[in-house]
Design a protein around this motif. Sequence first.
Motif, PDB file in Angstrom:
ATOM      1  N   LYS A 138       0.837  -1.205   0.000  1.00 41.86           N
ATOM      2  CA  LYS A 138       0.000   0.000   0.000  1.00 41.86           C
ATOM      3  C   LYS A 138       0.871   1.254   0.000  1.00 41.86           C
ATOM      4  CE  LYS A 138      -3.604  -2.283   2.771  1.00 41.86           C
ATOM      5  NZ  LYS A 138      -4.302  -2.284   4.081  1.00 41.86           N
ATOM      6  N   LEU A 139       0.831   1.999  -1.102  1.00 40.90           N
ATOM      7  CA  LEU A 139       1.601   3.235  -1.177  1.00 40.90           C
ATOM      8  C   LEU A 139       0.913   4.385  -0.450  1.00 40.90           C
ATOM      9  CD1 LEU A 139       2.965   3.354  -4.835  1.00 40.90           C
ATOM     10  CD2 LEU A 139       4.178   2.732  -2.747  1.00 40.90           C
ATOM     11  N   PHE A 140      -0.408   4.301  -0.333  1.00 41.03           N
ATOM     12  CA  PHE A 140      -1.160   5.402   0.258  1.00 41.03           C
ATOM     13  C   PHE A 140      -1.879   4.945   1.527  1.00 41.03           C
ATOM     14  CE2 PHE A 140      -0.877   6.003  -4.344  1.00 41.03           C
ATOM     15  CZ  PHE A 140      -0.196   7.214  -4.377  1.00 41.03           C
ATOM     16  N   PRO A 141      -1.983   5.834   2.538  1.00 38.66           N
ATOM     17  CA  PRO A 141      -1.584   7.247   2.468  1.00 38.66           C
ATOM     18  C   PRO A 141      -0.107   7.509   2.765  1.00 38.66           C
ATOM     19  CG  PRO A 141      -2.673   6.817   4.544  1.00 38.66           C
ATOM     20  CD  PRO A 141      -2.752   5.531   3.764  1.00 38.66           C
ATOM     21  N   PHE A 142       0.571   6.597   3.514  1.00 38.63           N
ATOM     22  CA  PHE A 142       1.931   6.916   3.953  1.00 38.63           C
ATOM     23  C   PHE A 142       2.983   5.892   3.526  1.00 38.63           C
ATOM     24  CE2 PHE A 142      -0.915   8.743   7.284  1.00 38.63           C
ATOM     25  CZ  PHE A 142      -0.702  10.083   6.954  1.00 38.63           C
ATOM     26  N   GLY A 143       2.558   4.880   2.732  1.00 39.46           N
ATOM     27  CA  GLY A 143       3.514   3.850   2.326  1.00 39.46           C
ATOM     28  C   GLY A 143       4.662   4.407   1.514  1.00 39.46           C
ATOM     29  N   TRP A 144       4.380   5.332   0.607  1.00 39.92           N
ATOM     30  CA  TRP A 144       5.438   5.911  -0.232  1.00 39.92           C
ATOM     31  C   TRP A 144       6.491   6.619   0.617  1.00 39.92           C
ATOM     32  CZ3 TRP A 144       6.327  11.161  -0.058  1.00 39.92           C
ATOM     33  CH2 TRP A 144       5.346  11.949   0.554  1.00 39.92           C
ATOM     34  N   LEU A 145       6.041   7.234   1.732  1.00 37.86           N
ATOM     35  CA  LEU A 145       6.968   7.930   2.613  1.00 37.86           C
ATOM     36  C   LEU A 145       7.902   6.933   3.301  1.00 37.86           C
ATOM     37  CD1 LEU A 145       7.745  10.698   3.706  1.00 37.86           C
ATOM     38  CD2 LEU A 145       6.086  10.370   5.551  1.00 37.86           C
ATOM     39  N   ARG A 146       7.374   5.777   3.678  1.00 33.81           N
ATOM     40  CA  ARG A 146       8.208   4.747   4.303  1.00 33.81           C
ATOM     41  C   ARG A 146       9.242   4.220   3.313  1.00 33.81           C
ATOM     42  NH1 ARG A 146       4.938   0.509   7.947  1.00 33.81           N
ATOM     43  NH2 ARG A 146       7.104   0.029   8.516  1.00 33.81           N
ATOM     44  N   LEU A 147       8.871   4.155   2.026  1.00 34.54           N
ATOM     45  CA  LEU A 147       9.842   3.733   1.014  1.00 34.54           C
ATOM     46  C   LEU A 147      10.984   4.738   0.910  1.00 34.54           C
ATOM     47  CD1 LEU A 147       7.741   2.392  -2.014  1.00 34.54           C
ATOM     48  CD2 LEU A 147       8.763   1.105  -0.150  1.00 34.54           C
ATOM     49  N   LEU A 148      10.633   6.016   0.871  1.00 39.69           N
ATOM     50  CA  LEU A 148      11.648   7.055   0.727  1.00 39.69           C
ATOM     51  C   LEU A 148      12.561   7.131   1.947  1.00 39.69           C
ATOM     52  CD1 LEU A 148       9.638   9.965  -0.944  1.00 39.69           C
ATOM     53  CD2 LEU A 148      11.314   8.471  -2.006  1.00 39.69           C
ATOM     54  N   LEU A 149      11.954   7.088   3.133  1.00 34.37           N
ATOM     55  CA  LEU A 149      12.734   7.231   4.353  1.00 34.37           C
ATOM     56  C   LEU A 149      13.551   5.977   4.660  1.00 34.37           C
ATOM     57  CD1 LEU A 149      10.146   9.053   6.670  1.00 34.37           C
ATOM     58  CD2 LEU A 149      12.070  10.061   5.401  1.00 34.37           C
ATOM     59  N   GLY A 150      13.060   4.825   4.221  1.00 31.30           N
ATOM     60  CA  GLY A 150      13.724   3.572   4.557  1.00 31.30           C
ATOM     61  C   GLY A 150      14.818   3.152   3.606  1.00 31.30           C
ATOM     62  N   ARG A 151      14.898   3.780   2.439  1.00 28.94           N
ATOM     63  CA  ARG A 151      15.824   3.251   1.431  1.00 28.94           C
ATOM     64  C   ARG A 151      17.294   3.411   1.803  1.00 28.94           C
ATOM     65  NH1 ARG A 151      14.685   7.004  -3.846  1.00 28.94           N
ATOM     66  NH2 ARG A 151      15.223   9.046  -3.023  1.00 28.94           N
ATOM     67  N   ARG A 152      17.628   4.382   2.666  1.00 27.01           N
ATOM     68  CA  ARG A 152      19.027   4.542   3.061  1.00 27.01           C
ATOM     69  C   ARG A 152      19.534   3.353   3.873  1.00 27.01           C
ATOM     70  NH1 ARG A 152      22.299   7.790   0.325  1.00 27.01           N
ATOM     71  NH2 ARG A 152      23.748   7.055   1.906  1.00 27.01           N
ATOM     72  N   HIS A 153      18.606   2.533   4.363  1.00 30.43           N
ATOM     73  CA  HIS A 153      18.999   1.380   5.177  1.00 30.43           C
ATOM     74  C   HIS A 153      19.066   0.090   4.363  1.00 30.43           C
ATOM     75  CE1 HIS A 153      18.574   3.947   8.683  1.00 30.43           C
ATOM     76  NE2 HIS A 153      17.359   4.268   8.290  1.00 30.43           N
ATOM     77  N   LEU A 154      18.706   0.156   3.081  1.00 18.69           N
ATOM     78  CA  LEU A 154      18.721  -1.035   2.238  1.00 18.69           C
ATOM     79  C   LEU A 154      20.154  -1.396   1.861  1.00 18.69           C
ATOM     80  CD1 LEU A 154      15.682  -0.183  -0.088  1.00 18.69           C
ATOM     81  CD2 LEU A 154      15.718  -1.742   1.881  1.00 18.69           C
ATOM     82  N   LYS A 155      20.444  -2.676   1.842  1.00 22.01           N
ATOM     83  CA  LYS A 155      21.795  -3.157   1.580  1.00 22.01           C
ATOM     84  C   LYS A 155      21.915  -3.943   0.277  1.00 22.01           C
ATOM     85  CE  LYS A 155      23.319  -1.467   5.422  1.00 22.01           C
ATOM     86  NZ  LYS A 155      24.186  -0.253   5.359  1.00 22.01           N
ATOM     87  N   ARG A 156      20.811  -4.084  -0.417  1.00 22.15           N
ATOM     88  CA  ARG A 156      20.796  -4.912  -1.624  1.00 22.15           C
ATOM     89  C   ARG A 156      20.198  -4.118  -2.778  1.00 22.15           C
ATOM     90  NH1 ARG A 156      21.010 -10.337  -3.035  1.00 22.15           N
ATOM     91  NH2 ARG A 156      19.547 -11.053  -4.618  1.00 22.15           N
TER      92      ARG A 156
END
Length: 379
Positions: A286-304
């Motif tokens: 679910k991108l809405f209402p706040f899923g897209w924000l979690r993608l943006l904020l969380g990507r700095r922690h991705l290792k793959r």
Amino acid sequence: MTETLKIWPVQSSKDQKQFLSLPWQIYRGDENWIPPIRSHQREMVNFKPHPFYQDAEIQTFLAARGNKVVGRIAALVNHAHNRQFDEQRGFFGFFECEDDQEAATGLFEAAAKWLADKGMDAMRGPVNPSLNYECGLLIDGFDRPPTFMMTYNRPYYPALVESFGLAKVEDLYAYDVELSMLDNLDPKLKFVVEEVARRFEVETRPLSRKNFMSDVRLFLDIYNKSLVNTWGYVPLSEAEIDHQSKQLRMLVTPEMTSIASIKGKPIGACFGLLDYNPLIKKIDGKLFPFGWLRLLLGRRHLKRARLLSTNVLPEYQRWGLGVVTIYRILPDALKFGLTEGELSWVLESNQLSRASIERGGAQITKTYRLYDRDLADFK
């Protein structure tokens, strides 16, 4: 099976909802499954307009036993493909099914009949909805989740598909690589990269944040031109390029991209994306209402990350310029904090790319399969 099987074409909004929600039933309890992005899935099956369908047709089907939906499939006619290859080939995709051979066979028969009625002579798949998007049935590598924009299915799916008479036409490979390993490349390969770059006076750079949209279009233009002789490939339309460019804006990190130029002329492009799947799983698609924000904020922690495509214009292929284009990404990827990546997908028949990848030390970890079947029995 005690309850009567029913198969019907998707027509109502209720049918559409059942079609889209079925994967959550099929994969309940499967830790490796990643839910689709819900809004994106609606577009991909044309429940919401998508530019691919400006030159293609689709009919979706459902299968149920009693009141329980147990399977789904889409039949597709890609007119651009048939013009490109001068054939009348239909496709199937978006296949999901319980471990129920009768239901699976019924779904394939419904898709095959619809395609035959449209004048198609053969059926290929799975494609969701073409080779430019998600495609292939996972046949090996069920021990780990898929990377971003790669398919996943239960281990019993190949048996359901093959029991209908669909036979292998091509395999697609996913290669895994530890990025730290690339920092210690085979000296001969490293020499080749440096020598090719020197000989052709190659300049490489990441996508520009300032000119992002024009650079994405540049990549997609090179992508289209470089694959003209590739098995099964059909160029993206202008409308698809525009649509893809807008969708990628939020997802792309310049560190995972490379554009190679010779004397100012762009001749190659490499495009990677972070593996957003762990984050997509957390937001349940679910991108809405706040899923897209979690993608943006969380990507700095991705290792793959996943390297989707490395493309070089036809007149510059076979000179090692693809490896030069990829090589630019390595320092930025390590600085970003990435530790592992996947190169996917690579055609089984693409011996040139496979040789380069395997020489660099990457290992095949997943195999996906495309199937064909003649439709003479359904005419």
